[in-house]
Design a protein around this motif. Structure first.
Motif, short mmCIF file in Angstrom:
data_model
loop_
_atom_site.label_atom_id
_atom_site.label_comp_id
_atom_site.label_asym_id
_atom_site.label_seq_id
_atom_site.Cartn_x
_atom_site.Cartn_y
_atom_site.Cartn_z
N LEU A 93 -62.07 -15.84 -37.64
CA LEU A 93 -61.79 -14.63 -37.05
C LEU A 93 -60.88 -13.60 -37.62
O LEU A 93 -61.07 -12.46 -38.22
N SER A 94 -59.75 -14.18 -38.04
CA SER A 94 -58.53 -13.54 -38.55
C SER A 94 -58.95 -13.23 -39.84
O SER A 94 -58.76 -11.93 -40.53
N ASP A 95 -59.54 -14.09 -40.74
CA ASP A 95 -60.07 -13.89 -42.18
C ASP A 95 -60.99 -12.72 -42.03
O ASP A 95 -61.05 -11.90 -43.08
N ALA A 96 -61.70 -12.64 -40.95
CA ALA A 96 -62.96 -11.57 -41.03
C ALA A 96 -62.34 -10.43 -40.86
O ALA A 96 -62.77 -9.13 -41.52
N VAL A 97 -61.29 -10.25 -40.31
CA VAL A 97 -60.30 -8.89 -40.13
C VAL A 97 -59.46 -8.53 -41.26
O VAL A 97 -59.57 -7.56 -41.71
N PHE A 98 -58.68 -9.58 -41.57
CA PHE A 98 -57.70 -9.29 -42.56
C PHE A 98 -57.94 -9.74 -44.19
O PHE A 98 -57.12 -9.50 -44.94
N GLY A 99 -58.99 -10.48 -44.40
CA GLY A 99 -59.14 -11.01 -45.78
C GLY A 99 -57.98 -11.73 -46.02
O GLY A 99 -57.93 -13.04 -45.32
N LYS A 102 -63.26 -4.10 -33.27
CA LYS A 102 -64.55 -3.94 -33.59
C LYS A 102 -65.22 -5.23 -34.23
O LYS A 102 -66.26 -5.66 -34.03
N ILE A 103 -64.42 -5.65 -35.09
CA ILE A 103 -64.66 -6.82 -36.07
C ILE A 103 -64.84 -7.94 -35.01
O ILE A 103 -65.53 -8.90 -35.02
N LEU A 104 -63.68 -8.02 -34.37
CA LEU A 104 -63.72 -9.39 -33.48
C LEU A 104 -64.59 -9.60 -32.36
O LEU A 104 -65.24 -10.46 -32.18
N ASN A 105 -64.87 -8.26 -31.84
CA ASN A 105 -66.17 -8.48 -30.92
C ASN A 105 -67.50 -8.35 -31.51
O ASN A 105 -68.24 -9.05 -30.57
N SER A 106 -67.55 -8.40 -32.74
CA SER A 106 -68.87 -8.84 -33.27
C SER A 106 -69.21 -10.18 -33.30
O SER A 106 -70.14 -10.82 -33.60
N PHE A 107 -68.03 -10.88 -33.30
CA PHE A 107 -68.09 -12.49 -33.19
C PHE A 107 -68.78 -12.80 -31.78
O PHE A 107 -69.23 -14.24 -31.58
N LYS A 108 -68.62 -12.32 -30.73
CA LYS A 108 -69.08 -12.52 -29.44
C LYS A 108 -70.37 -12.97 -29.13
O LYS A 108 -70.88 -14.09 -28.66
N SER A 109 -71.35 -12.35 -30.25
CA SER A 109 -72.72 -12.96 -30.25
C SER A 109 -73.00 -14.16 -30.87
O SER A 109 -73.81 -14.61 -30.66
N ARG A 110 -72.10 -14.44 -32.02
CA ARG A 110 -72.10 -15.47 -32.74
C ARG A 110 -71.81 -16.49 -31.94
O ARG A 110 -72.19 -17.79 -32.23
N TYR A 111 -70.69 -16.49 -31.41
CA TYR A 111 -69.84 -17.72 -30.63
C TYR A 111 -69.62 -16.97 -29.21
O TYR A 111 -68.46 -16.92 -28.89
N PRO A 112 -70.72 -17.06 -28.33
CA PRO A 112 -70.41 -16.84 -26.97
C PRO A 112 -69.82 -17.76 -26.32
O PRO A 112 -69.64 -18.83 -26.68
N THR A 113 -69.17 -17.40 -25.10
CA THR A 113 -68.47 -18.02 -24.31
C THR A 113 -69.16 -19.40 -23.76
O THR A 113 -70.42 -19.16 -23.70
N GLY A 114 -68.80 -20.48 -23.77
CA GLY A 114 -69.71 -21.80 -23.84
C GLY A 114 -70.20 -22.34 -25.09
O GLY A 114 -70.53 -23.47 -24.80
N ALA A 146 -44.76 -6.31 -29.37
CA ALA A 146 -45.31 -5.89 -30.68
C ALA A 146 -46.45 -6.71 -30.99
O ALA A 146 -46.89 -6.56 -32.21
N ILE A 147 -46.89 -7.29 -30.15
CA ILE A 147 -48.29 -8.09 -30.34
C ILE A 147 -49.36 -6.87 -30.48
O ILE A 147 -49.51 -5.88 -29.96
N LYS A 148 -50.32 -7.22 -31.60
CA LYS A 148 -51.52 -6.22 -32.02
C LYS A 148 -52.75 -7.11 -31.89
O LYS A 148 -52.76 -8.11 -31.90
N ILE A 149 -53.66 -6.01 -31.82
CA ILE A 149 -55.18 -6.65 -31.66
C ILE A 149 -55.44 -7.41 -33.02
O ILE A 149 -55.02 -6.56 -34.17
N GLY A 150 -55.78 -8.66 -32.93
CA GLY A 150 -56.00 -9.59 -34.46
C GLY A 150 -54.96 -10.56 -34.49
O GLY A 150 -55.14 -11.36 -35.31
N ASP A 151 -53.79 -10.26 -33.79
CA ASP A 151 -52.63 -11.19 -34.27
C ASP A 151 -52.95 -12.67 -33.47
O ASP A 151 -53.87 -12.44 -32.39
N ILE A 152 -52.58 -13.65 -33.88
CA ILE A 152 -52.91 -15.19 -33.45
C ILE A 152 -51.63 -15.51 -32.89
O ILE A 152 -50.35 -15.46 -33.28
N LEU A 153 -51.91 -15.91 -31.45
CA LEU A 153 -50.74 -16.33 -30.62
C LEU A 153 -50.64 -17.94 -30.65
O LEU A 153 -51.91 -18.58 -30.33
N ARG A 154 -49.67 -18.39 -30.96
CA ARG A 154 -49.47 -19.90 -30.87
C ARG A 154 -48.81 -20.10 -29.54
O ARG A 154 -47.64 -19.81 -29.20
#
Length: 256
Positions: free
Chosen positions: A171-177, A130-142, A189-197
């Motif tokens: 985005l990660s800080d917005a989710v996890f402080g 939910k938190i991550l999707n809120s950034f779609k309007s702030r930083y849309p594709t493109g 074991a990957i979860k929503i909010g994880d960062i992949l390198r």
């Protein structure tokens, strides 16, 4: 007495002559050892993924000779595992630890070992999504997002994340402080909010959903822009030398 209790637990040992000197100020290196012993007693295990072991070994070598030999490993683990700050090679190990640094470190310890103290932090994937999707309007594709972008990552006051890492860190800080980071390379074991390198550590993306086809990600600096919705399969993840940064809190029980 409290002194006898913590001494009996092996958290504080005092001086070699058997004295404790409770009115003395504690140095950074002494504080690092105390916090490390406390975490050990609470059952927290310092973990580093095999692919990052070489980086940690180099990190230890960065500590100057002025740091006492008995404190180097504890300082390096706390700093590398982002449990506390003020314990890096650039910090004066003989200086006293500040009140701010003490509070920051203790809060990390509490959050790692007690669920009741995790209020206000995302510990479910549904909330993270939910938190991550809120950034779609702030930083849309493109949205333009190139190498000039930067972000002061909460996890490390000495690190300014740039380019793709600036996007995922914000985005990660917005989710996890300010929850600490752990590392692994297990795709299952990957979860929503994880960062992949991916791309052998050359590019960061953040997971916004998990489907049967793979993990759905958002990213900055993809051809200089933001992109939402790319999918990484397990095969693509493995072939790209993928690693995972996760900040989901882990609760440990008291070690016997």
């Amino acid at each position: 007495m409290n002194i006898e209790k913590v001494s009996g637990l092996g958290i504080l040992s005092g001086y070699s002559n058997g004295t404790f000197k409770p009115n003395d100020k504690i140095t950074r290196e002494q504080a690092a050892v105390v916090v490390k012993r406390l975490l050990d007693k609470l059952g927290y295990k310092f973990h580093i993924a095999p692919e990052y072991q070489w980086e940690f070994e180099l990190f230890i070598k960065d500590y100057p000779r002025s740091v006492s030999s008995w404190a180097v490993e504890a300082m390096a683990q706390l700093c590398f595992d982002t449990i506390g700050y003020g314990f890096g090679p650039w910090d004066n190990s003989k200086e006293g630890i500040t009140l701010e640094e003490s509070i920051f470190t203790l809060m990390k310890v509490f959050r790692l070992t007690n669920n009741d103290l995790l209020e206000g932090y995302s510990d479910t994937q549904a909330e993270a999504k939910k938190i991550l999707n809120s950034f779609k309007s702030r930083y849309p594709t493109g949205t333009p997002w190139g190498g000039e972008k930067s972000y002061p990552w909460i996890m490390n006051r000495n690190l300014m994340a740039t380019a793709c890492s600036a996007f995922t860190s914000e985005l990660s800080d917005a989710v996890f402080g300010d929850l600490p980071v752990d590392y692994h390379s297990d795709f299952e074991a990957i979860k929503i909010g994880d960062i992949l390198r991916v791309n052998d550590g050359g590019h960061d993306v953040i997971v916004i959903d998990i489907t049967e086809k793979g993990v759905v990600v958002a990213e900055g600096n993809f051809a200089g822009k933001v992109r939402w919705g790319a999918v990484y399969t397990k095969e693509q993840f493995v072939n790209s030398g993928g690693g995972v940064q996760t900040r989901y809190p882990v609760v440990y029980t008291l070690a016997q």
